[in-house]
Write an enzyme that holds these catalytic residues in place. Structure first.
Site, PDB file in Angstrom:
ATOM      1  N   GLU A 242       0.895  -1.046  -0.215  1.00 40.72           N
ATOM      2  CA  GLU A 242      -0.108   0.051  -0.112  1.00 40.72           C
ATOM      3  C   GLU A 242       0.928   1.395  -0.121  1.00 40.72           C
ATOM      4  OE1 GLU A 242      -3.422  -0.714   2.743  1.00 40.72           O
ATOM      5  OE2 GLU A 242      -4.071   1.296   2.427  1.00 40.72           O
ATOM      6  N   ARG A 320      -8.055   1.040  14.243  1.00 42.67           N
ATOM      7  CA  ARG A 320      -8.589  -0.111  14.014  1.00 42.67           C
ATOM      8  C   ARG A 320      -8.392  -1.209  14.923  1.00 42.67           C
ATOM      9  NH1 ARG A 320     -11.346  -3.477  10.349  1.00 42.67           N
ATOM     10  NH2 ARG A 320     -12.050  -1.711   8.970  1.00 42.67           N
ATOM     11  N   ALA A 521      -8.564  -3.144   3.378  1.00 45.45           N
ATOM     12  CA  ALA A 521      -9.629  -3.321   4.354  1.00 45.45           C
ATOM     13  C   ALA A 521     -10.579  -4.419   3.995  1.00 45.45           C
ATOM     14  CB  ALA A 521     -10.299  -2.004   4.565  1.00 45.45           C
ATOM     15  N   GLU A 723      -9.504 -10.143   5.103  1.00 47.51           N
ATOM     16  CA  GLU A 723      -8.820  -9.967   6.333  1.00 47.51           C
ATOM     17  C   GLU A 723      -9.413 -11.007   7.530  1.00 47.51           C
ATOM     18  OE1 GLU A 723      -7.508  -5.597   6.597  1.00 47.51           O
ATOM     19  OE2 GLU A 723      -9.386  -5.660   6.078  1.00 47.51           O
TER      20      GLU A 723
END
Ligand SMILES: Cc1cc2nc3c(=O)[nH]c(=O)nc-3n(C[C@H](O)[C@H](O)[C@H](O)COP(=O)(O)OP(=O)(O)OC[C@H]3O[C@@H](n4cnc5c(N)ncnc54)[C@H](O)[C@@H]3O)c2cc1C
Ligand code: FES
Ligand code: FES
Lengths: 775, 468
Positions: A242, A320, A521, A723
C-alpha cells in the site's frame, strides 16, 4: 468445496469459478512486472540506505560510485523537484533523507546504472558521513519518553474508572504481540517511464495505484493528470504494497525524471525487508474489573504500537486496533488509549487485518487471564461476555452490533469440532503424558468491515461492450491473488447473463478509473463489485430501452438469459444485440460508482458507525507442545467463517485458509529481531520463518457459514473475506496457552507473548511450573 | 587441460553453450534466455520460487532433481538437462498434467510461488517415491507460499498418480556428454590427480561442490566467483563404500544420495538430515561442503563428532586422516591446509546396543537453521556406559563435544541421576550466544533437555504429530 456448483452459464455469481489466471500461473505465462521486457534505454536503480539507526547526515560522497563503469547518476533529496514527502496520512515523511537518518535502512540516495548489478555495486560504494545519535529501538523505550508519531488516541465509554473500582474482582496485566513481515513472494518493484510534457507513467506492484499517482505527483511537482499508474497483478501484497509501494514507485520516478530514461527499481529481499515497514508489534497493558463469574465490568487498556520512524499508516492501524479491542465482547465501561510509538526502526504499515488482529489478540489475552484467575473454562468466560441483547450490544465506539452471529457460529463450531469430547480427551491425555502436553483453543470473531475513514469507502468501474459483444472490464481494485478480478467479472457476467469468458479483465490503471482507494480493508469486492454492477446496469438499461423500442416489446419483456436476449418474440445472441445497438448509435460504455452508505466516524471522540457490517467466525485449534524444548505443532484446526452469500466459494475458501495460515505464522514462528544497533537481523527467509506446508494442521476443516446473506444490501449480499479469517489463527495462540496452563491445572494465568516460538513456549512452561509450585 | 571447453547443456530440450560459468542459472534463464516463468523470491535458496529440474544420467538412468536456480551456477549444469516451467508445456503450449491439476485444485492465488511448486511437484511425481503425506511435505519443504495456506498444493501432490515417469525423460540428454569444462574461472577436473594439481596451482581458487553455501555470493550478494574448481566430477569424491565397521562417503556425495545409506545405519539420522535445508538443497549440497563451510551451526558436525568420524584430506603431498574432533580449530576455521581437498568422510558403524540419537531444534521444523543440534551416542556394556559422545552444534564458536558432561555419564548406568549430572556440567563445556534465532539461555536449556529426551527416548518433534 470444489466446482461442484457450476451453473449451466459458466461463471455465475456464487459459483466456484477458478481464478482467471490460475492456468497462466501454473504454466509460467502470467506476466509480473519484472517479467516484462523493459522499454528501450531502460536503466536500473539501487538504493543507498543508512547503515545506522539514527544520525545526522553530514554528507554523501558518491565520487567512487559515479566513476564506476555504467553508472549514470545519483539522486539525493536535493534533486527532488517537488515536495520530498511520501506520507500517506500525515506529512513530513521524506522519500530520501535530508539532514537526518532515522532507521537502519533509511533511503538516502538512489544510484542509477545501465544494469542492476552495476547499480547495486555502485550504491554500495557511496560513502555516507553520518554523526550517530542514540536510537530508540523498543516500544518500551519510546513509551518511557512519550515518543509518538501521532497524538495519543482515546476511546471512552461509560465510567470505566468507577466500574473497575467497584468490580468484585480486578486484575492488571501486560501482553505483547509481535510484528510481521509481509513476505509477499514478489518483492517491491516499480518501473517509471518518462513521457512528453514531463508526464510520468508508472508500472508498479502496488495495491494503491492512485496513491502512487499522488505521491509521484507530489515528488515531481506535477498535477495528478500528468501521472498514470498501471498494475496488472501483484505477486502478493497483504498490505505491504500500500504505502510502501508508493515509496518504491516514487523513488523510481525521481530517477526517471533525473535521467530522462525509463528506470526500474526492484528491491532484493534483504533490502526490501530492511527498508519497508511491516505489521506493527503491540504492547498492551490493562486493568480489568469483573464479577465472580468473569463478566467484565470495566476495562482500562493501553495499546502501544511500534510505529517506527514515521507515521505512515500507524494512526489508522491504531484506530482499527482500538475498534477491535472488544472483539466479540460487550465492554460496558471502557477506556482504551492508543500510543503510536516512534522508534528508529522501519515505518510500520498496513498488514492484513490492519490493527484488528492486535486489538483482538489483546482482549483474548485479557479474557483468558480472567478465566484462569477464576479457575474457569476460558470458553465459558468468553461466552459470558459475548455481545447480546438487552443493551449488551453497543461497542466502545458507540456502534450497535446489529447483526450478531456470535451465538450461531459458536454453537456450530462447538458441535462440528466435537469440542466437549475433545476437551475431555485432551485433559485425559495430559494427565498421563509428562512431557508432551496438548491444548485446545477457541477464537470467536467479529470484524468490522469498511475503511474507518468514510471517505475511502468509494469505488469506481468502467465497462465497455464492443460491437461484437465482447466486454472489457476495468475497475479500481488491484489483483494480488485474492481473486478480485474474477469476482468482479462474475458480477458483470451476471448482469448481462453471459459467460465469464466473454469478459476481458484488464490492468488496473488510474487512467481509466480515477480517484480510487487502496485495495485494502477487505473492501475490494464490496466497493468495486458494486461499482462494476452499477456500470454494467447502466449499459444494460440502455440495451433494454433500445431492444424494447427496436423490437416493439415492453421494457419488462426484454430478458437477458444464457448469453442471449429475448425481446418479446425475438431472441438474439448477446453479441448480435451489441452489434445492433452499436449500429443504432447506442453508447455501450459506462462508468459505475459506489459509495458505502450509512457510515460515519468522528476521529476526535472516536465514536460513530464506522462499519457497514460485521463479519463473524469461530475457530478451534488443537496443539501439542513439548515441554522439554517448547517445540509445538498444530494438530487440528476447525474454522467457520461468515462470507455472507459468497460470491465465489472456492476463492473465499482460499482466502480463509491462506489468511489462517498467515495468522498462524504471526502467532507462532514469525519473529522479527533487531540487534542492539537497530539492524533487523531477520532480513531474509533463512532467518525469518513463515509457515511451510508441514505447519498446516494435518486435520484442517474449513467451512463457510451457510445461509447467512449479508443483512446489508452489499453486492449480491456477500461479505468481505480478505482479512477476517486471519484473526481466527488467534485460536492457535489460545491453544498453546491452554497447553501451558495444563502444567498449572488451568488455575494459573499463562504469560505467553506472541509469536509463541519454541523459546517462548519453553520459558512459559518453566514459568508456569515455578508459579504453580508456589501456590 | 588447456583447450577451452565451454559449458554445454540442454535447456528445455534444446542445446545451449556458455562460458559464463559463475553466472547463476536463474540469471541465465531469466536474463539471457528471457524465460520469465521461473521467479526470484529471495536469491538465497530459501523460497523455492526459482525451482527448476535438473536431469543427469546416473548409471544409465535419468535422475530428475529439483534445484534452486538462484544458487546454482552455470558451471554446475554442464552435461545436464535443465527443465523450466515453460519446458513442461506440451505441443501447442498445452499445460502439463501437473500444471493443470494445480490450477484445478485452486492451488494458486498470486501465482508468484507457483512455477516453483510446479517444478517441485514435477520432480516429486517423476521420482517414483510413494505418494504419502510425509513425502509430500518433504518434497515441498523448499517452496514457500504466502497466499494459499498450502492445502490445495498438498492436495495436488497427493493427487499425483504415483510413479508415472514420462517417456520424454528416457533419453533426456540426447547424447549430450559430460564435458571436461575448462573456461576462464571454472575448472572441472575429472580425476583426483587433476583436482589436486589444480588445487595446488591455483591457491586463490575456491573449491565448489553443491554451491549451496557458495552460490549465495553470486546470487544474493551479486559477487561473482572469479576462480572455481568444481570438485563434483571426480569419481573418488562421489563414491560410497561400506565395510563391516564403517561407511565412507565421498566429499561430493549429495545429501540426497547419502540419505538411504545413513537411514539404514543410524537411527534418527535420516529424519534429522531431512530437516537440513530442503530437498532442493539436499539435491546439491554435500557433507564435504558443510565441513568446508565450518559453520558452528552446520548440521553434519554433531553426528560426525558423535560417531568419531574421520575426514580424509588429500593434497599433492599425499593424503591423511584427521579425526573430526581435530578438524574444527576455531570459529569457521579448520585443519584444511591451503592445498588440501576433503576427499572422503569415514563414519564408523554403530555396535549392537549402542544408543544413538540426533536432534535438532529450530523455529520451524523444516528448512531452518538449527538453534541447537545435538547428537548423542552411548556405548553400554553390562549396564554401564563405557563411552559417551555428546556433540552439539550452535552451542559454541565451533561444533563441539561436551566432554565434561560426557564424563558424568561414563562409568555408571544411563539414568536420571547421571543425566542430571551431565546437564549440570554442560555450562562448563558450552558457551552459546544470543542471536536472532534464540537466546543463549534458551540454547543452554535445550541442550540439557535434549539429553533428558535422549534418556526417555521420548517424543521427538515428529512425535508431536505421531501421538494418537
Ligand atoms: C536454503 C538453505 C538452507 C540450508 N540449510 C542448512 C541446514 O539446515 N543445515 C546446515 O548445516 N546447512 C544448511 N545450509 C548450508 C549448506 O547447504 C550446507 O552447508 C551444505 O552442506 C554445503 O554443501 P555444498 O556442497 O553446497 O557446499 P559449497 O557451497 O559448494 O561449498 C561450501 C564450502 O565448502 C568448501 N568445499 C566444498 N567441497 C570441498 C572439499 N571437497 N574440500 C574442501 N572444501 C570444500 C567450499 O570451498 C566452500 O568453502 C543451507 C543452505 C541454504 C542455501
Ligand atoms: S529465489 Fe528463493 S530459492 Fe531461489
Ligand atoms: S500463490 Fe502467492 S505466494 Fe503462493
Amino acid at each position: 468445496m470444489s466446482a461442484a456448483t457450476l451453473s449451466p452459464r459458466h461463471g455465475a455469481v456464487s459459483s466456484s469459478v477458478r481464478h482467471d489466471s490460475a492456468l497462466k500461473h501454473t504454466t509460467g505465462e502470467a506476466i509480473y512486472l519484472d517479467d516484462q521486457a523493459g522499454p528501450p534505454g531502460m536503466l536500473h536503480a539501487a538504493l543507498v540506505t543508512s547503515p545506522v539507526a539514527h544520525g545526522r547526515l553530514k554528507g554523501i560522497d558518491a565520487a567512487a560510485a559515479l566513476a564506476m563503469p555504467g553508472v549514470v547518476a545519483m539522486i539525493t533529496a536535493a534533486d527532488i523537484p517537488g515536495v520530498n514527502d511520501v506520507a500517506p496520512v500525515g506529512k513530513d515523511e521524506p522519500a530520501l533523507a535530508t539532514d537526518k537518518v532515522e532507521y537502519l535502512g533509511h533511503p538516502v540516495a538512489i544510484v542509477v546504472a545501465a544494469t542492476r548489478d552495476r547499480a547495486v555495486h555502485a550504491a554500495e560504494a557511496v560513502r555516507l558521513n553520518i554523526e550517530e545519535l542514540p536510537p530508540v529501538l523498543t516500544i518500551e523505550a519510546a513509551l518511557a519518553n512519550e515518543s509518538v508519531v501521532w497524538p495519543v488516541m482515546e476511546m471512552k465509554r461509560g465510567d470505566w474508572a468507577a466500574a473497575i473500582a467497584g468490580a468484585p474482582q480486578r486484575l492488571t496485566g501486560q501482553v505483547k504481540v509481535g510484528g510481521q513481515e509481509h513476505f509477499y513472494l514478489e518483492g517491491q518493484i516499480a518501473l517509471a517511464i518518462p513521457g512528453e510534457d514531463g508526464d510520468m507513467r508508472l508500472v508498479a506492484s502496488t495495491q494503491h495505484p492512485t496513491e502512487v499517482q499522488h505521491i509521484v505527483s507530489r515528488l515531481l511537482g506535477l498535477p495528478y493528470n500528468a501521472v498514470t499508474t498501471e498494475v496488472r497483478r501483484l505477486g502478493g501484497g497483504f498490505g505491504g504494497k500500500e504505502s510502501q509501494a508508493s515509496l518504491v514507485a516514487g523513488l523510481a520516478a525521481l530517477a526517471a525524471r533525473k535521467t530522462a530514461k525509463p528506470v526500474k527499481l526492484r528491491l532484493d529481499r534483504a533490502t526490501d525487508m530492511r527498508v519497508t515497514g511491516k505489521r506493527h508489534d503491540f504492547l498492551a497493558r490493562y486493568e480489568v474489573g469483573f464479577d465472580d463469574e468473569g463478566r467484565i465490568r470495566g476495562l482500562d487498556i493501553l495499546l502501544a504500537s511500534r510505529a517506527g520512524w514515521s507515521a505512515d499508516h500507524s494512526p489508522p492501524v491504531m484506530t482499527r486496533a482500538l475498534c477491535h479491542i472488544d472483539n466479540a465482547y460487550y465492554l460496558p465501561a471502557t477506556r482504551a488509549r492508543g500510543f503510536c510509538c516512534k522508534t528508529n526502526t522501519q515505518s510500520n504499515t498496513a498488514f492484513r487485518g490492519f490493527g484488528g488482529p492486535q486489538g483482538a489478540a489483546a482482549i483474548e489475552a485479557v479474557v483468558e487471564h480472567i478465566a484462569r484467575h477464576l479457575g474457569r473454562d476460558p470458553l465459558a468466560v468468553r461466552q459470558l461476555n459475548y455481545y447480546g441483547d438487552g443493551g449488551r450490544d453497543v461497542t466502545p465506539y458507540g456502534q450497535r452490533v446489529f447483526d450478531n452471529l456470535l451465538p450461531r457460529v459458536t454453537q456450530e463450531m462447538l458441535a462440528s469440532s466435537d469440542w466437549t469430547a475433545r476437551r475431555a480427551a485432551i485433559d485425559a491425555f495430559n494427565a498421563s503424558s509428562p512431557v508432551v502436553k496438548r491444548g485446545l483453543g477457541f477464537m470467536p470473531l467479529k470484524f468490522g468491515v469498511s475503511f474507518n475513514l468514510p471517505t475511502l469507502n468509494q469505488g469506481g468501474a468502467l465497462v465497455h461492450i464492443y460491437a461484437d459483444g465482447s466486454i472489457r472490464l476495468n475497475h479500481g481494485g488491484t489483483e494480488m491473488g485474492q481473486g478480485l478480478h474474477t469476482k468482479v467479472a462474475q458480477v458483470v457476467a451476471d448482469v448481462f447473463k453471459v459467460d465469464l469468458d466473454r469478459i476481458k479483465i484488464t490492468a488496473t490503471t488510474t487512467a481509466e478509473v480515477p480517484n480510487t482507494s487502496a485495495t485494502a480493508a477487505s473492501t475490494g469486492s464490496d466497493l468495486n463489485g458494486m461499482a462494476a454492477f452499477a456500470a454494467a446496469n447502466t449499459i444494460k438499461e440502455r440495451l433494454i430501452g433500445f431492444a424494447a423500442a427496436h423490437f416493439g416489446a415492453a421494457l419488462d419483456q426484454v430478458v437477458f438469459q444464457d448469453n442471449q436476449v429475448r425481446a418479446g418474440n425475438h431472441v438474439l445472441d448477446f453479441g448480435e444485440l451489441a452489434h445492433l445497438a452499436w449500429f443504432h448509435r447506442i453508447s455501450l460504455s459506462a462508468t459505475g460508482f459506489y459509495r458505502t452508505p450509512d457510515i460515519s466516524w468522528d476521529p476526535q471522540s472516536m465514536t460513530g458507525e464506522p462499519f457497514y457490517y460485521f463479519s463473524y467466525g469461530a475457530a478451534v485449534a488443537e496443539v501439542a507442545i513439548d515441554t522439554l524444548t517448547g517445540e509445538h505443532k498444530v494438530l487440528r484446526a476447525d474454522l467457520l467463517q461468515d462470507c455472507g452469500r459468497s460470491l465465489n466459494p472456492a476463492i473465499d475458501l482460499g482466502q480463509i485458509e491462506g489468511a489462517f495460515v498467515q495468522g498462524m505464522g504471526w502467532v507462532t514462528c514469525e519473529e522479527l529481531w533487531w540487534d542492539a544497533q537497530g539492524r533487523l537481523r531477520t532480513d531474509g527467509p533463512s532467518t525469518y520463518k513463515i509457515p511451510g506446508s508441514r505447519d498446516v494442521p494435518p486435520i484442517f476443516n474449513v467451512r463457510i457459514l451457510e445461509n447467512s446473506p449479508n443483512p446489508r444490501p452489499t453486492i449480491y449480499r456477500s461479505k468481505a473475506i480478505g482479512e477476517p479469517p486471519l484473526l481466527l489463527a488467534i485460536a492457535v495462540w489460545s491453544a498453546l496457552r491452554d497447553a501451558v496452563a495444563s502444567l498449572g491445572d488451568h488455575r494459573v494465568p499463562v504469560s505467553l507473548d506472541a509469536p509463541a516460538t519454541p523459546e517462548r513456549v519453553l520459558f512459559a512452561c518453566e514459568d508456569m511450573k515455578r508459579r504453580a509450585a508456589l501456590r | 587441460m588447456t583447450a577451452e571447453h565451454r559449458i554445454r547443456f540442454l535447456l528445455n530440450g534444446q542445446s545451449r553453450e556458455t562460458a559464463a560459468a559463475s553466472t547463476t542459472l536463474l540469471d541465465f534463464i531469466r536474463e539471457t534466455e528471457r524465460l520469465t516463468g521461473t521467479k526470484e523470491g529471495c536469491a538465497e535458496g530459501d523460497c523455492g520460487a526459482c525451482t527448476v529440474v535438473v536431469t543427469r544420467v546416473v548409471n544409465g538412468e535419468p535422475v530428475l532433481e529439483a534445484v534452486n536456480a538462484c544458487i546454482t551456477l552455470m558451471g554446475q549444469v554442464d552435461g545436464r538437462a535443465v527443465t523450466t516451467v515453460e519446458g513442461l508445456l506440451g505441443p501447442g503450449r498445452a499445460a502439463h498434467p501437473v500444471q493443470r491439476l494445480l490450477a484445478e485444485t485452486d492451488g494458486t492465488q498470486c501465482g508468484f510461488c507457483t512455477p516453483g511448486f510446479v517444478m517441485s511437484l514435477h520432480a516429486f511425481a517423476q521420482s517414483g517415491e510413494a505418494v504419502t503425506v510425509e513425502n509430500v511435505h518433504e518434497a515441498l519443504a523448499g517452496n514457500l507460499c504466502r497466499c494459499t495456506g498450502y492445502r490445495p498444493i498438498v492436495d495436488t501432490a497427493l493427487g499425483l498418480a504415483g510413479p508415472a515417469r514420462e517417456d520424454a525423460t528416457a533419453s533426456p540428454l540426447g547424447g549430450l556428454a559430460d564435458s571436461d569444462v575448462n573456461v576462464p574461472g571454472w575448472h572441472a577436473p575429472r580425476t583426483l590427480a587433476d583436482l589436486l594439481q589444480l588445487r595446488a596451482e591455483r591457491p586463490a581458487a575456491v573449491l565448489v561442490a553443491g554451491a549451496t553455501d557458495l552460490g549465495l555470493g553470486p546470487s544474493r550478494d551479486r559477487a561473482p566467483i572469479v576462480d572455481a574448481i568444481d570438485v563434483t566430477r571426480v569419481p573418488e569424491l562421489n563414491d560410497i563404500t561400506e565395510t563391516s565397521t564403517a561407511i565412507e562417503i565421498g566429499a561430493a556425495v549429495t545429501y540426497a544420495r547419502a540419505l538411504p545409506h545413513l537411514d539404514r545405519l543410524y537411527p534418527t539420522l535420516g529424519t534429522y538430515l531431512r530437516r537440513l535445508g530442503s530437498r532442493q538443497i539436499r539435491n546439491s549440497g554435500t557433507i564435504g561442503g558443510n565441513l568446508g563451510t565450518a559453520s558452528p551451526i552446520g548440521d553434519s558436525a554433531p553426528f560426525l563428532l558423535a560417531l568419531d568420524a574421520e575426514i580424509e584430506l588429500a593434497s599433492r603431498a599425499g593424503s591423511r586422516h584427521v579425526a573430526i574432533a581435530d578438524f574444527f580449530t576455531g570459529y569457521r576455521k579448520t585443519a584444511l591446509k591451503p592445498d588440501d581437498v576433503i576427499t572422503t568422510i569415514r563414519l564408523p558403524k554403530l555396535v549392537d546396543g549402542d544408543l544413538f540419537r540426533c536432534d535438532k531444534v529450530s523455529k520451524r521444523y523444516d528448512q531452518d537453521i538449527s538453534n541447537v543440534a545435538g547428537t548423542f551416542r552411548l556405548r553400554i556394556e553390562d549396564g554401564r556406559v563405557v563411552e559417551a559422545r555428546l556433540a552439539y552444534g550452535g552451542m559454541a564458536a565451533t561444533p563441539k563435544r561436551a566432554m565434561a558432561a560426557e564424563a558424568c555419564l561414563v562409568g555408571g548406568p544411563f539414568d536420571a541421576a547421571a543425566v542430571d549430572a551431565a546437564v549440570a556440567a554442560l555450562p562448563g563445556d558450552l558457551a552459546p550466544i544470543d542471536d536472532m534465532r534464540s537466546t543463549a539461555a534458551y540454547r543452554m536449556a535445550v541442550a540439557g533437555n535434549l539429553l533428558r529426551r535422549f534418556l526417555i527416548a521420548g517424543p521427538a518433534p515428529a512425535g508431536l504429530e505421531a501421538m494418537p
